[in-house]
Design a protein around this motif. Sequence first.
Motif, short mmCIF file in Angstrom:
data_model
loop_
_atom_site.label_atom_id
_atom_site.label_comp_id
_atom_site.label_asym_id
_atom_site.label_seq_id
_atom_site.Cartn_x
_atom_site.Cartn_y
_atom_site.Cartn_z
N THR A 186 0.84 -1.18 0.00
CA THR A 186 0.00 0.00 0.00
C THR A 186 0.88 1.24 0.00
O THR A 186 1.81 1.34 0.81
CB THR A 186 -0.91 0.02 1.24
N VAL A 187 0.59 2.16 -0.92
CA VAL A 187 1.39 3.38 -1.01
C VAL A 187 1.36 4.11 0.34
O VAL A 187 0.30 4.32 0.92
CB VAL A 187 0.85 4.30 -2.12
N GLY A 188 2.56 4.43 0.85
CA GLY A 188 2.69 5.16 2.10
C GLY A 188 2.87 4.29 3.32
O GLY A 188 3.21 4.80 4.41
N GLU A 189 2.65 2.97 3.21
CA GLU A 189 2.82 2.12 4.39
C GLU A 189 4.28 1.93 4.73
O GLU A 189 5.17 2.09 3.90
CB GLU A 189 2.14 0.78 4.17
N THR A 190 4.53 1.59 5.97
CA THR A 190 5.89 1.37 6.44
C THR A 190 6.35 -0.02 6.04
O THR A 190 5.64 -1.01 6.25
CB THR A 190 5.98 1.52 7.97
N VAL A 191 7.54 -0.09 5.46
CA VAL A 191 8.16 -1.36 5.10
C VAL A 191 9.34 -1.58 6.04
O VAL A 191 10.18 -0.69 6.21
CB VAL A 191 8.62 -1.35 3.63
N SER A 192 9.41 -2.77 6.65
CA SER A 192 10.46 -3.05 7.64
C SER A 192 11.31 -4.22 7.19
O SER A 192 10.82 -5.20 6.63
CB SER A 192 9.84 -3.38 9.00
N GLY A 193 12.62 -4.12 7.48
CA GLY A 193 13.55 -5.22 7.21
C GLY A 193 13.55 -6.20 8.36
O GLY A 193 13.76 -5.80 9.51
N GLY A 194 13.36 -7.49 8.06
CA GLY A 194 13.26 -8.49 9.11
C GLY A 194 14.56 -8.73 9.82
O GLY A 194 14.57 -9.12 10.99
N THR A 195 15.68 -8.50 9.18
CA THR A 195 16.99 -8.73 9.80
C THR A 195 17.61 -7.42 10.27
O THR A 195 18.08 -7.31 11.41
CB THR A 195 17.94 -9.42 8.80
N SER A 196 17.62 -6.44 9.42
CA SER A 196 18.31 -5.18 9.73
C SER A 196 17.52 -4.27 10.65
O SER A 196 18.10 -3.43 11.35
CB SER A 196 18.61 -4.42 8.43
N GLY A 197 16.19 -4.39 10.62
CA GLY A 197 15.36 -3.47 11.39
C GLY A 197 15.19 -2.12 10.72
O GLY A 197 14.56 -1.22 11.26
N THR A 199 13.73 0.73 8.26
CA THR A 199 12.35 1.02 7.87
C THR A 199 12.32 2.07 6.77
O THR A 199 13.27 2.86 6.60
CB THR A 199 11.52 1.52 9.05
N ALA A 200 11.22 2.10 6.02
CA ALA A 200 11.02 3.10 4.97
C ALA A 200 9.55 3.11 4.62
O ALA A 200 8.77 2.24 5.05
CB ALA A 200 11.86 2.78 3.76
N PHE A 201 9.15 4.13 3.82
CA PHE A 201 7.78 4.20 3.35
C PHE A 201 7.72 3.74 1.90
O PHE A 201 8.52 4.17 1.06
CB PHE A 201 7.24 5.63 3.48
N TYR A 202 6.77 2.87 1.60
CA TYR A 202 6.62 2.32 0.25
C TYR A 202 6.04 3.38 -0.70
O TYR A 202 5.08 4.08 -0.37
CB TYR A 202 5.71 1.10 0.29
N LEU A 212 11.39 3.43 -2.36
CA LEU A 212 11.07 3.72 -0.96
C LEU A 212 11.46 5.16 -0.65
O LEU A 212 12.35 5.73 -1.31
CB LEU A 212 11.84 2.78 -0.03
N THR A 213 10.86 5.73 0.36
CA THR A 213 11.25 7.06 0.82
C THR A 213 11.34 7.05 2.34
O THR A 213 10.83 6.14 3.00
CB THR A 213 10.25 8.13 0.35
N GLY A 214 12.03 8.06 2.88
CA GLY A 214 12.15 8.16 4.33
C GLY A 214 12.89 6.99 4.93
O GLY A 214 12.54 6.49 6.01
N VAL A 215 13.97 6.53 4.26
CA VAL A 215 14.71 5.36 4.73
C VAL A 215 15.41 5.66 6.04
O VAL A 215 16.08 6.68 6.19
CB VAL A 215 15.72 4.91 3.66
#
Length: 820
Positions: A186-197, A199-202, A212-215
């Motif tokens: 979903t545009v604007g949702e937060t995407v998280s890395g399972g290992t690194s932790g 985050t960014a916005f899709y 992604l933005t806001g990494v």
Amino acid sequence: MARSAPSLSSFVAGEISPRLEGRTELEKYRAGASELLNMVVHPHGGVTRRPGTEFLGEVKNSATKTRLIPFQFKTSDTYILEFSDSIMRVYRNGGQVLDTAKNITGATQANPVVITSAAHGYSNGDEVFVSGVTGMTQLNSRNYKVANKTTDTFEITDLYGNNIDGTAFTAYTSTIGVNLVSGAFTVGETVSGGTSGATAFYVSDNGTTMNLTGVSGVFQSGETLTGGTSTETATTTAADTSTSGGTSEKIFEVASPYPATKIFDVKFVQSADTMYLVHPEYAVRTLTRTDHNAWTFATPEFTGGPYLDLNTTSTTVNPSGTSGTKALVASADLFASTDVGRLIKFNGGHAEITAFTDARNVTISIQSNLTASTATVNWELGAWSDTTGYPSCVTFFEQRLVFAATTEEPQTMFFSKNGDYLNFTSGTNADDALIYQIASNQVNNIRYLSATRVLTIGTSGGEYVLTTTNDGPVTPTNAQIRKYSNYGTANVEPVQVADVTMFLQRAKRKLREFKYAGEINTSGYIATDLTILAEHITEGGMLGMAYQQEPDSIVWMIRNDGQLIGLTYRREEEVVAWHRHTIGGTYTGTHEGLASATYAYGMVESIATLPSDSGEDELYMIVKRTINSVTKRYVERMKTFNFGDDTTEAFFVDSGLSYSGSATTSFGGLYHLNGETVASLVNGATHPDKTVAAGAISLDTSATNAAVGLAYTSRIKTLRLESGSADGTSQGKIKRIHSITLRLHETVGVEVGSSTNEVDRIPFRTSAMAMSAAVELFTGDKEIEFRGGFEEDEQIVVQQSQPLPLTLLAIYPRLNTFDK
């Protein structure tokens, strides 16, 4: 009343001096012009509008004078070197050479924009080029300066030092590779890395690349990305270990030994990837290239000298040992603090002075072991040092590296061993090094060395040729020097055209061709004055020269007032044609001792040429202008004369940029011309002038091809017409031109009249053509009704003020002459 129709079918005499306007009987008068401004003379006889100049970049520091030097490894591997205050930059293929790219992982919508780039290594004031940014695309394809840097971030300003305000820019996005998208994020949702932790916005994806933005943090290779709202997942590719949304690349620079006040006195010669540079106040340097952005200055180690003459005094030198670092004691005052780094030869070996204690005591590093550690009167000091000065001229001749003219020995030349450029071991063998001093009644500094079939030597008092007694190669036992003229040479590097050396006379007003004129032992060489018919064109003096062999054999020169002077030179066809060029723009201030004023053109300060495989050599220049009330110096390249088969690729603007691509009504990248009024050629057709704001202009019509830059006018003005009359000459008699025919070649949009203030534009567009469409190039004759009066001094002006081509082959006027 006499009717006549004279033919002006050749302009190979170029712009003629006003002092010759009474010499109507001269053949050169009939082939000359009163004015040739921004027009180049073709050896065939016609004249053509010079191409515009393409903006390449701003110099390192626009506040200081900067010089261009060509570097050619081969015709397909050439560079322009920009020398400023102790810094050198490099241009290749018309662009600035850049350093290693650094990934950008963030850019703020703030004032100023803050860039995130891990361990970027930049310093405040560095200039960087940004490209490939996703989302905040307003940052792309532009140079910035670094400010307020931290380890991983830096602010950006424009080249004026103004903050880049990103508050109205689109949001920055990073790009990360994925190998699977299971469903839809979903545009604007937060995407998280399972290992690194991390985050960014899709933002979006195309199935293989996610934006992604806001990494925050750094995503890792192979980890699972999970959406916070949709709970969709994706896996990063193994090749992707960090996010990246564009790159910044520092403009490549290397420290140079020469400050701004010395760069125009540096002379050089090149062999393959090594250039030798000389200046009388600096040790000889080499500049070597191993890659486009890998250049190194070094001080070469010479063997065998060169040395001054053997000591003839009673002073001895006494070493404390025969090898290693030792003390050296003189029996009388001999040394100076400026001798550090100087060579000394004695006791069967040689050493370098590494430290100074007093006039009798120094420390030496022995480079070849001495045969004894005893005092001796048989010593020789090095010829080059901070005490005696260093060579100021250099060239290659017959497989020898030749230096000349130190401060202490201004008339001496130093020849290396044959094929061993750094070896100056002297002797009597044919391949040994040699030292030759010009014997003359006056001490006249050697100003240049020019190697052709012979070695030409220009001094401040005369011109010499080095030959041999047996017509063979130069050796220590057969070299001889003959003097052939007494004009004296300015301290400006000459240019070679075929087997001719062209040099500026001592006062910098006359250009002479030094050429072979017969048997070397009789008539030998002559130095003809090439300005005799156009002495006015070099008024004020010339400051530099460069030779453009193709396409028309032109010697380019810089005049003291910043104008560019051209000489079309083809001696075999007796073509010696001067023309004058003003580069678009204005400059306000002082220049080369001229009074402070506003000049209606940009000031050319340095020029250099490079060969190319395109069929035309490239002319580069540094132009000084006033832009937005600030002095700016830009590196620019004259475009090629051959622009193609139609006007869509024509380029007749200065400091310009071109565009070719999908249709657009916005032309950007013009930050270097902010606040300036610019001319445009859009899809091959003229376009209303615009003023640059925020680096861009809005076009009135959609463009797929465009050239935008500063306007300039090209003009030819004939001499007073001589067409005869019923009782002799037509000079001093009333004349009226009623019509003329212009013979044109690949031309659009000419203006014709009797003066620069009274010209009419000749139509090339027909009523059937769309106003936004390009007019086809015209070749042929244009019949024109001439708007002139009854004049004694009737002249014809043909000019082009639009960004369009003009090539004039001939003018055929028809006139009446009224006898008094």
